[in-house]
Write a protein that holds these residues in place. Structure first.
Motif, short mmCIF file in Angstrom:
data_model
loop_
_atom_site.label_atom_id
_atom_site.label_comp_id
_atom_site.label_asym_id
_atom_site.label_seq_id
_atom_site.Cartn_x
_atom_site.Cartn_y
_atom_site.Cartn_z
N GLU A 1 41.06 34.71 30.12
CA GLU A 1 40.59 36.10 30.12
C GLU A 1 40.17 36.54 31.52
O GLU A 1 40.41 37.69 31.92
N ALA A 2 39.54 35.64 32.27
CA ALA A 2 39.14 35.99 33.64
C ALA A 2 40.37 36.25 34.51
O ALA A 2 40.40 37.19 35.31
N ARG B 1 41.76 39.66 33.87
CA ARG B 1 40.92 40.77 34.35
C ARG B 1 40.78 40.80 35.86
O ARG B 1 40.30 41.79 36.42
N LEU B 2 41.15 39.74 36.53
CA LEU B 2 40.95 39.62 37.97
C LEU B 2 42.09 40.37 38.69
O LEU B 2 43.14 39.81 38.95
N VAL C 1 33.03 35.18 30.82
CA VAL C 1 34.20 35.79 31.45
C VAL C 1 33.76 36.77 32.53
O VAL C 1 34.26 36.75 33.67
N ARG C 2 32.81 37.62 32.20
CA ARG C 2 32.33 38.62 33.16
C ARG C 2 31.76 37.98 34.42
O ARG C 2 32.04 38.43 35.54
N LEU D 1 32.45 35.00 35.70
CA LEU D 1 33.50 34.39 36.49
C LEU D 1 34.28 35.44 37.28
O LEU D 1 34.60 35.24 38.47
N VAL D 2 34.58 36.56 36.66
CA VAL D 2 35.29 37.64 37.35
C VAL D 2 34.45 38.18 38.51
O VAL D 2 34.97 38.43 39.61
#
Length: 330
Positions: free
Chosen positions: A173-174, A177-178, A317-318, A320-321
């Protein structure tokens, strides 16, 4: 994310036999990768290029799960087995395992006079429905993972291999979104963590990162009579300070806290008194790197019903991004 979590957690993949999990992850990450390769040990290494101004960062989440391996088949067709990773005898009786070809077996145990006691692992066996060694559908050396369906209990998610398929989900997921990063980021979906963090060790030696971040589950202290621990389900992602295998780089811990606070991401500080993660081999690979871990709080680790909170997963996830999208100054 629940569809992806279900797909990965229900997949077969004991340590050393991660092929089916890797085959599920690869199409998820391919559209977002600049380069993908599988190394000699079986790690899936996904490279997202930066703009050249940052560091080389390795993100590690292990694909493997605990399981069992056939050691002997009795003349009656019962299967004796050994453990793959940290298998606890108290979790076994009446549970099911699944072999690579889909064969299901039921674990039972030799009788005990005192029903309040638990037999050791060598007193357990698997019943695969055979009537003799000749018609037994499995053979010595075959591996099996535990079998339990994914379940949603409100915000709580339960599955047999959150350790560490949920870390794999966070990595996937990261990556999705990255959009931009200054760093050369290598997402490593590692093998054989449960038997000695072997995959991350070979990958880190090959990649030689400046920074290494593991994504893995951690224990909680929020169940009845639990060992005191300042981590609970639903209270945020966990930033590891120490476990029995490593002390996280102080500058990286500080940066994680800073990025979480800047973005309003709830977090908890984690000191784990038993166990370690892929951060350990990254930290000591070659000349070493700045290593840490983003942990997903998890109840009932190394059982067939590991439980996480969906909000903690999202916040992991947030975080890590946030870390990967900005400069890393340690």
């Amino acid at each position: 994310m629940n569809e992806l979590i279900k797909k990965l957690t229900e997949a077969y993949g004991p340590a050393g036999f991660e092929d089916q999990v890797r085959d599920l992850i690869q199409p998820e990450v391919a559209p977002y990768a600049d380069e993908i390769k599988v190394d000699a040990l079986g790690n899936l290494i996904v490279h997202k290029k930066g703009d050249g101004s940052g560091l080389k960062v390795m993100i590690a989440a292990h694909m493997d799960e605990i399981g069992v391996m056939v050691t002997h088949i009795t003349k009656e067709g019962y299967v004796r087995f050994t453990n793959i990773g940290g298998v606890y005898p108290r979790t076994l009786h009446g549970n099911r395992v699944r072999f690579a070809d889909g064969t299901i077996g039921i674990i039972s145990t030799e009788p005990l006079a005192d029903r309040n006691k638990v037999n050791s692992l060598d007193k357990h066996f698997i019943d695969v429905g055979a009537t003799s060694s000749e018609d037994c559908p499995v053979k010595v050396g075959d591996a099996a993972g535990f079998w339990r369906e994914f379940a949603v209990l409100g915000s709580r998610l339960v599955a047999k291999s959150m350790d560490d398929r949920i870390g794999c989900v966070v990595a996937i997921e990261a990556l999705k979104r990255l959009k931009e990063t200054p760093h050369d980021v290598y997402f490593v979906f590692s093998v054989q963590e449960e038997v000695g963090t072997r995959g991350a060790q070979t990958a880190a030696n090959a990649l030689n990162p400046d920074v290494g971040i593991a994504l893995d589950v951690t224990l909680t202290g929020d169940t009845p009579e639990a060992r005191p621990m300042a981590v609970s389900l639903g209270k945020g992602t966990a930033i590891k300070v120490k476990d029995t295998g490593m002390i996280a780089h102080a500058g990286l811990v500080k940066l994680m806290r800073q990025r979480a606070e800047e973005a309003g991401i709830p977090y908890q500080m984690e000191v784990l008194e038993g166990g370690t993660t892929d951060a350990r081999p990254m930290q000591i690979a070659n000349a070493g790197c700045a290593a840490g871990c983003i942990s997903i709080p998890c109840r009932y680790v190394h059982s067939q019903s590991e439980m996480v909170d969906g909000n903690d997963v999202e916040n992991s996830v947030r975080l890590l991004v946030e870390i990967l999208s900005k400069p890393i100054a340690l």
